[in-house]
Design an enzyme around this catalytic site. Structure first.
Site, PDB file in Angstrom:
ATOM      1  N   GLY A   1       0.577  -1.615  -0.294  1.00  0.00           N
ATOM      2  CA  GLY A   1      -0.156  -0.138   0.231  1.00  0.00           C
ATOM      3  C   GLY A   1       1.196   1.119   0.247  1.00  0.00           C
TER       4      GLY A   1
ATOM      5  CD  GLN B   1       3.165   5.884   2.963  1.00  0.00           C
ATOM      6  OE1 GLN B   1       2.418   5.349   2.419  1.00  0.00           O
ATOM      7  NE2 GLN B   1       4.045   4.613   2.897  1.00  0.00           N
TER       8      GLN B   1
ATOM      9  CB  CYS C   1       5.034   1.711   7.296  1.00  0.00           C
ATOM     10  SG  CYS C   1       5.343   3.405   6.641  1.00  0.00           S
ATOM     11  CG  LEU C   2       5.976   0.632   1.162  1.00  0.00           C
ATOM     12  CD1 LEU C   2       6.280   1.426   0.282  1.00  0.00           C
ATOM     13  CD2 LEU C   2       7.145   0.041   1.318  1.00  0.00           C
TER      14      LEU C   2
ATOM     15  CG  HIS D   1      -0.277   1.073   7.004  1.00  0.00           C
ATOM     16  ND1 HIS D   1       0.271   1.118   8.668  1.00  0.00           N
ATOM     17  CD2 HIS D   1      -0.254   1.866   6.020  1.00  0.00           C
ATOM     18  CE1 HIS D   1       1.517   1.005   7.916  1.00  0.00           C
ATOM     19  NE2 HIS D   1       1.907   2.311   6.805  1.00  0.00           N
ATOM     20  CD  GLU D   2      -1.049   2.729   2.825  1.00  0.00           C
ATOM     21  OE1 GLU D   2      -0.586   3.889   2.489  1.00  0.00           O
ATOM     22  OE2 GLU D   2      -0.346   1.403   2.798  1.00  0.00           O
TER      23      GLU D   2
ATOM     24  CG  HIS E   1       0.471   7.394   5.557  1.00  0.00           C
ATOM     25  ND1 HIS E   1       2.092   7.094   6.133  1.00  0.00           N
ATOM     26  CD2 HIS E   1       0.878   5.894   5.053  1.00  0.00           C
ATOM     27  CE1 HIS E   1       2.394   5.816   7.262  1.00  0.00           C
ATOM     28  NE2 HIS E   1       1.494   5.531   5.803  1.00  0.00           N
TER      29      HIS E   1
END
Ligand code: ZN
Length: 179
Positions: free
Chosen positions: A46, A51, A104-105, A146-147, A150
């Site tokens: 995701g 991000q 997480c990226l 989660h996304e 962000h």
């Protein structure tokens, strides 16, 4: 194909809050396509616009859950199932909770158990400006929440204890210094 730079904590730009997309035009379609390229390249499931330093409310998700191998003893086949969520909004969350070990990226190579509502109902627009509403459970529900965090300037570190958070931030700083 364009790979964007993924911001990492503690970059202050990760605390920005996304604004709704006004018109879904070629510019937005290009952002979505570049976000998929970037997410697949980084082996993520995701990615949220915030991000990659974009403040328009766009999320891409692909859990890439494996299909069974074609023949016995063969390799499992990662199946692509790209999802695009424009101006996503959670309209309902279940009372029962679920814990997943999240990554997480923007927080590379660090993971932590995060408790979230097990199911959620999401409203969003697709690339043709068509409105959708759907309930998600399991990993998809966790990933969606989660996304969406962000887009509100929140990362999973904000959901865990201060001790654990400081430990991860320290480890990241150390890894960056060594690199
Ligand atoms: Zn993330």
């Amino acid at each position: 194909m364009a790979i964007m730079e993924i911001l990492e904590v503690p970059d202050p730009r990760l605390k920005k809050i996304a604004k709704p997309v006004d018109t879904i035009d070629d510019g937005v379609r290009k952002i979505v396509s570049d976000m998929f390229d970037t997410m697949y390249d980084a082996r993520g499931i995701g990615l949220a616009s915030i991000q990659v330093g974009i403040e328009q409310a766009v999320v891409v998700i692909d859990l890439q859950e494996d299909e069974p191998p074609l023949e016995e003893g063969g390799e499992p086949r990662p199946a692509r199932q790209p999802h695009v969520f424009i101006n996503p909004e959670i309209v309902w969350q279940s009372e029962d909770l679920n814990t997943y070990t999240e990554g997480c990226l923007s927080i590379p190579e660090n993971y932590a158990d995060v408790e979230r509502p097990a199911r959620c109902r999401l409203k969003w627009l697709d690339l043709d400006s068509v409105a959708h509403e759907k309930e998600f459970d399991g990993l998809m529900s966790t990933c969606v929440q989660h996304e969406l965090d962000h887009l509100a300037g929140i990362v999973f570190l904000d959901h865990i204890s201060r001790l654990k958070r400081d430990m991860i931030l320290k480890k990241l700083a150390k890894a960056r210094k060594a690199a």
